[in-house]
Design a protein around this motif. Sequence first.
Motif, PDB file in Angstrom:
ATOM      1  N   LEU A 380       2.159  -7.348   4.607  1.00 20.57           N
ATOM      2  CA  LEU A 380       2.538  -6.014   5.072  1.00 20.57           C
ATOM      3  C   LEU A 380       3.204  -5.216   3.957  1.00 20.57           C
ATOM      4  O   LEU A 380       2.862  -4.061   3.695  1.00 20.57           O
ATOM      5  CB  LEU A 380       3.512  -6.132   6.254  1.00 20.57           C
ATOM      6  CG  LEU A 380       2.982  -6.051   7.674  1.00 20.57           C
ATOM      7  CD1 LEU A 380       4.125  -6.213   8.659  1.00 20.57           C
ATOM      8  CD2 LEU A 380       2.282  -4.726   7.909  1.00 20.57           C
ATOM      9  N   ASP A 381       4.195  -5.840   3.300  1.00 16.10           N
ATOM     10  CA  ASP A 381       4.943  -5.144   2.259  1.00 16.10           C
ATOM     11  C   ASP A 381       4.109  -4.977   0.988  1.00 16.10           C
ATOM     12  O   ASP A 381       4.207  -3.959   0.298  1.00 16.10           O
ATOM     13  CB  ASP A 381       6.231  -5.912   1.948  1.00 16.10           C
ATOM     14  CG  ASP A 381       7.215  -5.880   3.107  1.00 16.10           C
ATOM     15  OD1 ASP A 381       7.044  -5.021   3.993  1.00 16.10           O
ATOM     16  OD2 ASP A 381       8.137  -6.704   3.129  1.00 16.10           O
ATOM     17  N   TYR A 382       3.300  -5.969   0.673  1.00 12.80           N
ATOM     18  CA  TYR A 382       2.432  -5.913  -0.508  1.00 12.80           C
ATOM     19  C   TYR A 382       1.440  -4.759  -0.360  1.00 12.80           C
ATOM     20  O   TYR A 382       1.122  -4.060  -1.340  1.00 12.80           O
ATOM     21  CB  TYR A 382       1.704  -7.248  -0.648  1.00 12.80           C
ATOM     22  CG  TYR A 382       1.065  -7.534  -1.984  1.00 12.80           C
ATOM     23  CD1 TYR A 382       1.113  -6.635  -3.046  1.00 12.80           C
ATOM     24  CD2 TYR A 382       0.388  -8.745  -2.184  1.00 12.80           C
ATOM     25  CE1 TYR A 382       0.519  -6.929  -4.271  1.00 12.80           C
ATOM     26  CE2 TYR A 382      -0.196  -9.053  -3.398  1.00 12.80           C
ATOM     27  CZ  TYR A 382      -0.140  -8.134  -4.433  1.00 12.80           C
ATOM     28  OH  TYR A 382      -0.722  -8.439  -5.641  1.00 12.80           O
ATOM     29  N   ALA A 383       0.957  -4.541   0.850  1.00 14.91           N
ATOM     30  CA  ALA A 383       0.011  -3.448   1.091  1.00 14.91           C
ATOM     31  C   ALA A 383       0.628  -2.108   0.710  1.00 14.91           C
ATOM     32  O   ALA A 383      -0.051  -1.231   0.146  1.00 14.91           O
ATOM     33  CB  ALA A 383      -0.410  -3.442   2.561  1.00 14.91           C
ATOM     34  N   ALA A 384       1.919  -1.933   0.986  1.00 17.06           N
ATOM     35  CA  ALA A 384       2.581  -0.674   0.644  1.00 17.06           C
ATOM     36  C   ALA A 384       2.614  -0.476  -0.868  1.00 17.06           C
ATOM     37  O   ALA A 384       2.433   0.642  -1.366  1.00 17.06           O
ATOM     38  CB  ALA A 384       3.994  -0.652   1.216  1.00 17.06           C
ATOM     39  N   ALA A 418       1.616  -3.704  11.755  1.00 21.22           N
ATOM     40  CA  ALA A 418       0.432  -3.787  10.906  1.00 21.22           C
ATOM     41  C   ALA A 418      -0.634  -2.779  11.343  1.00 21.22           C
ATOM     42  O   ALA A 418      -1.239  -2.095  10.509  1.00 21.22           O
ATOM     43  CB  ALA A 418      -0.129  -5.210  10.944  1.00 21.22           C
ATOM     44  N   LYS A 419      -0.866  -2.668  12.646  1.00 22.44           N
ATOM     45  CA  LYS A 419      -1.856  -1.713  13.158  1.00 22.44           C
ATOM     46  C   LYS A 419      -1.465  -0.275  12.836  1.00 22.44           C
ATOM     47  O   LYS A 419      -2.293   0.548  12.422  1.00 22.44           O
ATOM     48  CB  LYS A 419      -2.005  -1.880  14.675  1.00 22.44           C
ATOM     49  CG  LYS A 419      -2.751  -3.130  15.111  1.00 22.44           C
ATOM     50  CD  LYS A 419      -2.827  -3.164  16.630  1.00 22.44           C
ATOM     51  CE  LYS A 419      -3.672  -4.325  17.129  1.00 22.44           C
ATOM     52  NZ  LYS A 419      -3.705  -4.374  18.617  1.00 22.44           N
ATOM     53  N   ARG A 420      -0.173   0.025  13.030  1.00 23.14           N
ATOM     54  CA  ARG A 420       0.312   1.376  12.757  1.00 23.14           C
ATOM     55  C   ARG A 420       0.171   1.723  11.275  1.00 23.14           C
ATOM     56  O   ARG A 420      -0.250   2.823  10.913  1.00 23.14           O
ATOM     57  CB  ARG A 420       1.776   1.484  13.202  1.00 23.14           C
ATOM     58  CG  ARG A 420       2.351   2.893  13.131  1.00 23.14           C
ATOM     59  CD  ARG A 420       3.701   2.982  13.840  1.00 23.14           C
ATOM     60  NE  ARG A 420       4.670   2.061  13.268  1.00 23.14           N
ATOM     61  CZ  ARG A 420       5.165   1.014  13.898  1.00 23.14           C
ATOM     62  NH1 ARG A 420       4.775   0.726  15.127  1.00 23.14           N
ATOM     63  NH2 ARG A 420       6.071   0.237  13.316  1.00 23.14           N
ATOM     64  N   SER A 421       0.506   0.759  10.426  1.00 22.10           N
ATOM     65  CA  SER A 421       0.403   0.987   8.981  1.00 22.10           C
ATOM     66  C   SER A 421      -1.046   1.174   8.549  1.00 22.10           C
ATOM     67  O   SER A 421      -1.356   2.001   7.679  1.00 22.10           O
ATOM     68  CB  SER A 421       1.030  -0.189   8.223  1.00 22.10           C
ATOM     69  OG  SER A 421       2.410  -0.276   8.487  1.00 22.10           O
ATOM     70  N   LEU A 422      -1.948   0.400   9.167  1.00 17.79           N
ATOM     71  CA  LEU A 422      -3.374   0.513   8.828  1.00 17.79           C
ATOM     72  C   LEU A 422      -3.906   1.887   9.242  1.00 17.79           C
ATOM     73  O   LEU A 422      -4.647   2.534   8.484  1.00 17.79           O
ATOM     74  CB  LEU A 422      -4.164  -0.603   9.516  1.00 17.79           C
ATOM     75  CG  LEU A 422      -5.628  -0.769   9.123  1.00 17.79           C
ATOM     76  CD1 LEU A 422      -5.770  -0.978   7.618  1.00 17.79           C
ATOM     77  CD2 LEU A 422      -6.245  -1.943   9.881  1.00 17.79           C
ATOM     78  N   ALA A 423      -3.508   2.352  10.424  1.00 17.81           N
ATOM     79  CA  ALA A 423      -3.942   3.675  10.890  1.00 17.81           C
ATOM     80  C   ALA A 423      -3.395   4.770   9.968  1.00 17.81           C
ATOM     81  O   ALA A 423      -4.096   5.736   9.623  1.00 17.81           O
ATOM     82  CB  ALA A 423      -3.477   3.899  12.325  1.00 17.81           C
ATOM     83  N   GLU A 430      -1.490   6.890   2.614  1.00 17.59           N
ATOM     84  CA  GLU A 430      -0.134   6.484   2.273  1.00 17.59           C
ATOM     85  C   GLU A 430       0.449   5.665   3.413  1.00 17.59           C
ATOM     86  O   GLU A 430       0.042   5.783   4.564  1.00 17.59           O
ATOM     87  CB  GLU A 430       0.762   7.702   2.042  1.00 17.59           C
ATOM     88  CG  GLU A 430       0.317   8.589   0.899  1.00 17.59           C
ATOM     89  CD  GLU A 430       1.202   9.810   0.745  1.00 17.59           C
ATOM     90  OE1 GLU A 430       2.103  10.004   1.600  1.00 17.59           O
ATOM     91  OE2 GLU A 430       1.001  10.567  -0.211  1.00 17.59           O
ATOM     92  N   LEU A 431       1.434   4.859   3.078  1.00 14.39           N
ATOM     93  CA  LEU A 431       2.182   4.175   4.133  1.00 14.39           C
ATOM     94  C   LEU A 431       3.550   3.795   3.602  1.00 14.39           C
ATOM     95  O   LEU A 431       3.734   3.569   2.418  1.00 14.39           O
ATOM     96  CB  LEU A 431       1.447   2.937   4.655  1.00 14.39           C
ATOM     97  CG  LEU A 431       1.205   1.769   3.709  1.00 14.39           C
ATOM     98  CD1 LEU A 431       2.176   0.642   4.073  1.00 14.39           C
ATOM     99  CD2 LEU A 431      -0.215   1.261   3.835  1.00 14.39           C
ATOM    100  N   GLU A 432       4.503   3.775   4.504  1.00 16.20           N
ATOM    101  CA  GLU A 432       5.872   3.409   4.153  1.00 16.20           C
ATOM    102  C   GLU A 432       6.349   2.380   5.148  1.00 16.20           C
ATOM    103  O   GLU A 432       6.252   2.589   6.362  1.00 16.20           O
ATOM    104  CB  GLU A 432       6.774   4.638   4.199  1.00 16.20           C
ATOM    105  CG  GLU A 432       8.214   4.360   3.773  1.00 16.20           C
ATOM    106  CD  GLU A 432       8.303   3.880   2.325  1.00 16.20           C
ATOM    107  OE1 GLU A 432       9.111   2.978   2.061  1.00 16.20           O
ATOM    108  OE2 GLU A 432       7.559   4.395   1.481  1.00 16.20           O
ATOM    109  N   LEU A 433       6.834   1.255   4.648  1.00 15.47           N
ATOM    110  CA  LEU A 433       7.271   0.170   5.515  1.00 15.47           C
ATOM    111  C   LEU A 433       8.768  -0.009   5.399  1.00 15.47           C
ATOM    112  O   LEU A 433       9.347   0.155   4.343  1.00 15.47           O
ATOM    113  CB  LEU A 433       6.575  -1.138   5.119  1.00 15.47           C
ATOM    114  CG  LEU A 433       5.059  -1.130   5.217  1.00 15.47           C
ATOM    115  CD1 LEU A 433       4.515  -2.420   4.647  1.00 15.47           C
ATOM    116  CD2 LEU A 433       4.619  -0.954   6.648  1.00 15.47           C
TER     117      LEU A 433
END
Length: 444
Positions: A380-384, A418-423, A430-433
């Motif tokens: 999750l964090d690596y994806a950001a 994870a779903k929210r970040s993917l959307a 962009e995404l922020e975790l």
Amino acid sequence: MNRPEATIEEILGLLPDLDDLEVLRLQLVAAAVRDPGKEWDSSSAYTTIDKRIVTPEAAERALDEAEAALHEYVSALHRGLRPFLQSFFADDRDAASRHLIALGENLEGSGRLLGAQKCYRAALTVSLPLVDKGAQILALRRIGRVSVSVGDFKEAVAYYERSADLSRDSGDVPGEVIGRTGIGNVRLWQGRWNEAEACYHEALALADAAGSGAFMLERGQIYNNLGNLTTRQQRLQESEGWFERAFHVWQALTSPVDLAICHHNHAHLREAQERWDEARRGYEAALKLPIPKALRATIATDLAEWWLHEGHVTQAEELGRLAEEQAIAAGSPYTIGYMYQGRGNIARAQGDADGFTFFEKALEIAREKGYPFLEGETLLDYAALRAQNDGYEEAAAYLERAAEIFRELGAAGELERAKRSLAELRSTGELELAGESPIAAAGD
């Protein structure tokens, strides 16, 4: 020509892959130091334990210490089995089961989680025919506890539920209080917050029914957990009340670990309230207590992120290094993996693409040791970080894999993240975790 040193990566890569050498591997990691010749190299900020160096003298000491530790382990193993066999031949199955549980606790305390789990399962088998269910209840809880430690939440909740139900049927109120608290802790880790809260309140009602002076330790731990839970649900005023009760208990009872957990979770509340100076004092109060190195590493990681929020990169890096030293000293692969996930987040917050090395190391540990929850959180964090550096396809793949892991584990809260970040990634690029690991305690 003799070599003056070698990296951990080189040595561990050449050692035979024998279970009996696991202690030596840990001793070598503990003996390794940063390469003094590269301290001023900018890339050294992103080196993991693999690149630390060991001298021939340090390797020799590590070998001696590992040999002594292995001899002690074998001796302790056989010392633990001796009373088991004596009880078994005396036809005292209750005592035999409890001796196996004690042996498992010894192994668990030294970080040998899978060995401990095997002892607890053996104890469960021995105790099954007994009319008195005390040993069986304890064995079930111990299996649940180890399952939490290795990230097998479905198995953990199944064993805690069996222990709580058996305690209820046997009239064992302390066992039921602890078992239901354990279920709540697993649900908290899974992000199933409403179920966690229901479990905590069931346990608290049982404790309250026993009288105001009963179950004080268990009450304090439940207060800690409810404070943590309500903070995560943004019920901040309610959380304040739970922590007030918890601190009242820890003033009366001496339990440094539980007090540190209370300070740590209370600091999360203060951050949610944007009372940042008080949050820092909470983290620092926790770190001043005599607590295990693994817990110290976790708290230091969160304090490092506090310094990042305040814009103090140097202090954040110092705390990140403290977390690394404490995690390595703890000798726990899980703690080391969690720490590197945290250091990856520090690098991500600084916009440093080279921080990928920390995430890669966390993933390597998680996959090698079988820690699926840690793997999912790291992805999750690596994806950001990948998205931050235009690696959108990689980021999406990481999030998809994280979602798959959380779905398999039944971790509803993290699956939703994870779903929210993917959307988010697909719609904006962009995404922020944000988020930290919950720390919950069940008493045993």
